[in-house]
Design a protein around this motif. Structure first.
Motif, PDB file in Angstrom:
ATOM      1  N   GLU A  57      -5.386  14.625   7.671  1.00 45.00           N
ATOM      2  CA  GLU A  57      -5.382  15.840   7.225  1.00 45.00           C
ATOM      3  C   GLU A  57      -5.781  17.088   8.452  1.00 45.00           C
ATOM      4  O   GLU A  57      -5.358  17.971   8.540  1.00 45.00           O
ATOM      5  CB  GLU A  57      -6.878  16.159   6.401  1.00 45.00           C
ATOM      6  CG  GLU A  57      -7.097  17.242   5.861  1.00 45.00           C
ATOM      7  CD  GLU A  57      -6.347  17.879   4.808  1.00 45.00           C
ATOM      8  OE1 GLU A  57      -6.284  18.888   4.247  1.00 45.00           O
ATOM      9  OE2 GLU A  57      -5.835  16.820   4.013  1.00 45.00           O
ATOM     10  N   SER A  58      -6.250  16.430   9.760  1.00 46.67           N
ATOM     11  CA  SER A  58      -6.566  17.291  10.787  1.00 46.67           C
ATOM     12  C   SER A  58      -6.969  16.375  12.122  1.00 46.67           C
ATOM     13  O   SER A  58      -7.002  15.144  11.682  1.00 46.67           O
ATOM     14  CB  SER A  58      -7.686  18.214  10.413  1.00 46.67           C
ATOM     15  OG  SER A  58      -8.925  17.564  10.292  1.00 46.67           O
ATOM     16  N   ASN A  59      -7.222  17.135  13.238  1.00 49.75           N
ATOM     17  CA  ASN A  59      -7.824  16.469  14.271  1.00 49.75           C
ATOM     18  C   ASN A  59      -6.981  15.215  14.939  1.00 49.75           C
ATOM     19  O   ASN A  59      -7.994  14.075  15.266  1.00 49.75           O
ATOM     20  CB  ASN A  59      -9.282  16.129  14.109  1.00 49.75           C
ATOM     21  CG  ASN A  59     -10.045  17.633  13.942  1.00 49.75           C
ATOM     22  OD1 ASN A  59      -9.237  18.847  14.046  1.00 49.75           O
ATOM     23  ND2 ASN A  59     -11.214  17.394  13.688  1.00 49.75           N
ATOM     24  N   LYS A 152      -5.169  23.462  21.042  1.00 54.70           N
ATOM     25  CA  LYS A 152      -4.481  24.460  20.747  1.00 54.70           C
ATOM     26  C   LYS A 152      -3.361  24.889  21.698  1.00 54.70           C
ATOM     27  O   LYS A 152      -3.674  24.601  22.918  1.00 54.70           O
ATOM     28  CB  LYS A 152      -5.286  25.959  20.517  1.00 54.70           C
ATOM     29  CG  LYS A 152      -6.544  25.827  19.523  1.00 54.70           C
ATOM     30  CD  LYS A 152      -6.009  25.947  18.027  1.00 54.70           C
ATOM     31  CE  LYS A 152      -7.695  26.026  17.393  1.00 54.70           C
ATOM     32  NZ  LYS A 152      -7.266  25.453  16.093  1.00 54.70           N
ATOM     33  N   LYS A 177       2.580  21.892  11.688  1.00 55.50           N
ATOM     34  CA  LYS A 177       1.570  22.178  12.772  1.00 55.50           C
ATOM     35  C   LYS A 177       0.397  21.332  12.390  1.00 55.50           C
ATOM     36  O   LYS A 177       0.202  21.271  11.152  1.00 55.50           O
ATOM     37  CB  LYS A 177       1.003  23.267  12.759  1.00 55.50           C
ATOM     38  CG  LYS A 177       2.180  24.341  13.773  1.00 55.50           C
ATOM     39  CD  LYS A 177       1.371  25.761  13.775  1.00 55.50           C
ATOM     40  CE  LYS A 177       2.264  26.706  15.054  1.00 55.50           C
ATOM     41  NZ  LYS A 177       1.730  27.917  15.253  1.00 55.50           N
ATOM     42  N   THR A 178      -0.312  20.748  13.169  1.00 55.22           N
ATOM     43  CA  THR A 178      -1.394  20.019  12.956  1.00 55.22           C
ATOM     44  C   THR A 178      -2.798  20.554  13.098  1.00 55.22           C
ATOM     45  O   THR A 178      -2.972  21.297  14.202  1.00 55.22           O
ATOM     46  CB  THR A 178      -1.584  18.811  14.026  1.00 55.22           C
ATOM     47  OG1 THR A 178      -0.269  17.905  13.976  1.00 55.22           O
ATOM     48  CG2 THR A 178      -2.714  17.878  13.683  1.00 55.22           C
ATOM     49  N   LEU A 179      -3.606  20.573  11.988  1.00 54.43           N
ATOM     50  CA  LEU A 179      -4.778  21.228  12.066  1.00 54.43           C
ATOM     51  C   LEU A 179      -6.025  20.915  12.966  1.00 54.43           C
ATOM     52  O   LEU A 179      -5.907  19.660  12.809  1.00 54.43           O
ATOM     53  CB  LEU A 179      -5.565  21.235  10.594  1.00 54.43           C
ATOM     54  CG  LEU A 179      -6.812  22.189  10.455  1.00 54.43           C
ATOM     55  CD1 LEU A 179      -6.995  23.721  10.987  1.00 54.43           C
ATOM     56  CD2 LEU A 179      -7.583  22.004   9.071  1.00 54.43           C
ATOM     57  N   GLN A 180      -6.237  21.492  13.822  1.00 61.11           N
ATOM     58  CA  GLN A 180      -7.081  21.096  14.988  1.00 61.11           C
ATOM     59  C   GLN A 180      -8.469  21.908  14.907  1.00 61.11           C
ATOM     60  O   GLN A 180      -8.476  22.931  15.140  1.00 61.11           O
ATOM     61  CB  GLN A 180      -6.535  21.249  16.381  1.00 61.11           C
ATOM     62  CG  GLN A 180      -5.535  20.197  16.788  1.00 61.11           C
ATOM     63  CD  GLN A 180      -5.838  18.629  16.760  1.00 61.11           C
ATOM     64  OE1 GLN A 180      -7.180  18.214  16.926  1.00 61.11           O
ATOM     65  NE2 GLN A 180      -5.116  17.915  16.973  1.00 61.11           N
ATOM     66  N   THR A 181      -9.562  21.382  14.482  1.00 58.91           N
ATOM     67  CA  THR A 181     -10.707  21.915  14.422  1.00 58.91           C
ATOM     68  C   THR A 181     -11.876  21.693  15.494  1.00 58.91           C
ATOM     69  O   THR A 181     -12.769  22.408  15.230  1.00 58.91           O
ATOM     70  CB  THR A 181     -11.691  21.853  12.997  1.00 58.91           C
ATOM     71  OG1 THR A 181     -11.881  20.351  12.732  1.00 58.91           O
ATOM     72  CG2 THR A 181     -10.439  22.170  11.649  1.00 58.91           C
TER      73      THR A 181
END
Length: 182
Positions: A57-59, A152, A177-181
């Motif tokens: 999903e992310s990170n 980012k 794009k990959t979600l990076q939190t």
């Protein structure tokens, strides 16, 4: 977790047997890399969708370290939709048919399958002079990853990279794009 390993193994097995379009220009790689500078953590900024990362999903990140046998250890991490973190350990080596150390092969088979000679291509097709970003692809152009040392990436740089990968034969319209939190 075993399913995750099995999916990666099956995908790389299928990829190793895939043929390259003979009408497509040969994929070029960066001439060589300074291995010590490439080591460490990379954040996935974007990728072409693939089966073995569907649960991510992310990170998403990859960490590389040198091993005593001359190969590299690869640790991939990602956050799933339920918030849990999943990881997979792999190994990378220089492709045996190349003098360029930017043409690597990776394997994520579980230890009990490590005797199988199944390796996937991992070619460094673009690399910032300061090693702040890298673009990874392979000859069939089915797999592509944009990596950065930071979570980012500047929007203008991202768009420039997409233009370049399209010129190399990748379908940049499918890059996500990959979600990076972090």
């Amino acid at each position: 977790m075993r399913l995750f390993f099995l999916l990666i193994f099956v995908t790389l097995t299928n990829h190793a047997c895939a043929s390259v379009d003979k009408n497509q220009a040969e994929l070029t790689v960066v001439p060589n890399i300074e291995v010590n500078r490439y080591m460490g953590k990379w954040y996935e900024v974007a990728r072409l969708p693939n089966r073995f990362q569907n649960m991510c999903e992310s990170n998403v990140s990859a960490t590389y370290a040198q091993k005593t046998n001359g190969r590299l250890s690869v640790t991939n991490l990602c956050k799933k939709s339920d918030g849990s973190i999943t990881s997979v350990e792999g190994e990378a080596r220089q492709a045996s048919n190349s003098a360029q150390n930017s043409k690597l092969q990776v394997r994520f088979a579980p230890a009990w399958l490590s005797w199988l000679p199944v390796w996937g291509d991992y070619w460094i097709i673009d690399l910032a002079p300061d090693y702040s970003y890298a673009v990874i692809g392979e000859p069939s152009r089915e797999y592509l990853w944009l990596l950065s040392r930071t979570p980012k990436m500047d929007a203008a740089l991202y768009e420039k990279i997409l233009v370049e990968v399209k010129a190399k034969g990748f379908d940049s319209s499918k890059v996500v794009k990959t979600l990076q939190t972090e």
